[in-house]
Structure formats: C-alpha cells, structure tokens
Design a protein around this motif. Sequence first.
Motif, mmCIF file in Angstrom:
data_model
loop_
_atom_site.group_PDB
_atom_site.id
_atom_site.type_symbol
_atom_site.label_atom_id
_atom_site.label_comp_id
_atom_site.label_asym_id
_atom_site.label_seq_id
_atom_site.Cartn_x
_atom_site.Cartn_y
_atom_site.Cartn_z
ATOM 1 N N LYS A 1 0.863 -1.188 0.000
ATOM 2 C CA LYS A 1 0.000 0.000 0.000
ATOM 3 C C LYS A 1 0.897 1.235 0.000
ATOM 4 O O LYS A 1 1.789 1.367 0.833
ATOM 5 C CB LYS A 1 -0.906 0.002 1.232
ATOM 6 C CG LYS A 1 -1.825 1.182 1.290
ATOM 7 C CD LYS A 1 -2.717 1.136 2.507
ATOM 8 C CE LYS A 1 -3.573 2.373 2.546
ATOM 9 N NZ LYS A 1 -4.363 2.454 3.767
ATOM 10 N N ILE A 2 0.658 2.124 -0.953
ATOM 11 C CA ILE A 2 1.443 3.346 -1.038
ATOM 12 C C ILE A 2 0.860 4.367 -0.068
ATOM 13 O O ILE A 2 -0.326 4.676 -0.119
ATOM 14 C CB ILE A 2 1.440 3.906 -2.473
ATOM 15 C CG1 ILE A 2 2.063 2.877 -3.422
ATOM 16 C CG2 ILE A 2 2.181 5.232 -2.530
ATOM 17 C CD1 ILE A 2 1.966 3.255 -4.886
ATOM 18 N N THR A 3 1.697 4.839 0.832
ATOM 19 C CA THR A 3 1.249 5.863 1.788
ATOM 20 C C THR A 3 2.079 7.120 1.567
ATOM 21 O O THR A 3 3.301 7.049 1.439
ATOM 22 C CB THR A 3 1.410 5.390 3.245
ATOM 23 O OG1 THR A 3 2.769 5.031 3.466
ATOM 24 C CG2 THR A 3 0.522 4.192 3.540
ATOM 25 N N PRO A 4 1.407 8.258 1.525
ATOM 26 C CA PRO A 4 2.151 9.510 1.336
ATOM 27 C C PRO A 4 2.934 9.858 2.593
ATOM 28 O O PRO A 4 2.628 9.389 3.687
ATOM 29 C CB PRO A 4 1.053 10.537 1.065
ATOM 30 C CG PRO A 4 -0.158 9.968 1.711
ATOM 31 C CD PRO A 4 -0.013 8.463 1.627
ATOM 32 N N ASN A 5 3.944 10.681 2.409
ATOM 33 C CA ASN A 5 4.702 11.164 3.564
ATOM 34 C C ASN A 5 3.794 12.027 4.421
ATOM 35 O O ASN A 5 3.013 12.820 3.898
ATOM 36 C CB ASN A 5 5.909 11.985 3.110
ATOM 37 C CG ASN A 5 6.948 11.134 2.427
ATOM 38 O OD1 ASN A 5 7.062 9.944 2.702
ATOM 39 N ND2 ASN A 5 7.697 11.731 1.529
ATOM 40 N N PRO A 6 3.887 11.901 5.731
ATOM 41 C CA PRO A 6 3.062 12.752 6.588
ATOM 42 C C PRO A 6 3.480 14.206 6.430
ATOM 43 O O PRO A 6 4.642 14.497 6.151
ATOM 44 C CB PRO A 6 3.341 12.245 8.002
ATOM 45 C CG PRO A 6 4.651 11.541 7.899
ATOM 46 C CD PRO A 6 4.758 11.029 6.488
ATOM 47 N N PRO A 7 2.521 15.115 6.592
ATOM 48 C CA PRO A 7 2.883 16.539 6.461
ATOM 49 C C PRO A 7 3.836 16.959 7.568
ATOM 50 O O PRO A 7 3.866 16.380 8.647
ATOM 51 C CB PRO A 7 1.544 17.261 6.595
ATOM 52 C CG PRO A 7 0.658 16.303 7.308
ATOM 53 C CD PRO A 7 1.138 14.923 6.942
ATOM 54 N N SER A 8 4.606 17.965 7.259
ATOM 55 C CA SER A 8 5.539 18.497 8.245
ATOM 56 C C SER A 8 4.768 19.048 9.431
ATOM 57 O O SER A 8 3.676 19.598 9.284
ATOM 58 C CB SER A 8 6.365 19.613 7.601
ATOM 59 O OG SER A 8 7.135 20.261 8.560
ATOM 60 N N ALA A 9 5.329 18.901 10.605
ATOM 61 C CA ALA A 9 4.675 19.417 11.811
ATOM 62 C C ALA A 9 4.665 20.944 11.814
ATOM 63 O O ALA A 9 3.844 21.563 12.467
ATOM 64 C CB ALA A 9 5.380 18.895 13.056
ATOM 65 N N THR A 10 5.583 21.550 11.063
ATOM 66 C CA THR A 10 5.667 23.004 11.004
ATOM 67 C C THR A 10 5.012 23.489 9.722
ATOM 68 O O THR A 10 5.540 23.284 8.635
ATOM 69 C CB THR A 10 7.134 23.467 11.042
ATOM 70 O OG1 THR A 10 7.745 22.925 12.196
ATOM 71 C CG2 THR A 10 7.239 24.966 11.059
ATOM 72 N N LEU A 11 3.868 24.133 9.864
ATOM 73 C CA LEU A 11 3.166 24.640 8.700
ATOM 74 C C LEU A 11 3.648 26.046 8.353
ATOM 75 O O LEU A 11 3.847 26.377 7.197
ATOM 76 C CB LEU A 11 1.662 24.652 8.962
ATOM 77 C CG LEU A 11 0.769 25.100 7.823
ATOM 78 C CD1 LEU A 11 0.951 24.196 6.607
ATOM 79 C CD2 LEU A 11 -0.684 25.077 8.259
#
Length: 83
Positions: free
Chosen positions: A3-13
């Motif tokens: 299953k392809i999972t995207p990288n989680p977003p950065s904690a710093t927006l």
Amino acid sequence: MKKITPNPPSATLFTIAPDVTSEALLILASETLASLNAMTTDLAFELEGAHRHKLLATQQLVVLGELLVERVLVLTQDTQTFQ
C-alpha cells in the motif's frame, strides 16, 4: 501488494525567517492583532446576547494584546534612538 502511503505533512506549517528583525516581528504582530480586532468587532455587532458578549470580551483581549505589542515596539524604538 504494498500500500502506497504519502509522507506525513511536516509538523511546522508556518515558519519565520531567522533573519527577521524584532521590530519587523512586532509590526507584523501589531497588524495581525489590528485585523483580528476589526473582524471580531464586525462579527460581534451581527450577534446578540451571550454570543455577542463573549465575542466583545475576546475583542477586548485582542485590543489589550495590541496595546502590549505597541508598547514594546515604542520601547524598542526608544532604546534604538539612544544607542
């Protein structure tokens, strides 16, 4: 099957450039609070009762924040004048 999972977003927006001056940060904070003041004031007059009272109390806290930031900005400018 993998299953392809995207990288989680950065904690710093949002970030602040490290070379921004204290004066610039205070000015931006003041302008942000002034905008929030205008928005909460406008919205408060569209409401009635307890909701209006809560929003007006919030607006007063925003104004207090504005006054504090403006005072620090004035003190910073006064200090720079004497150097």
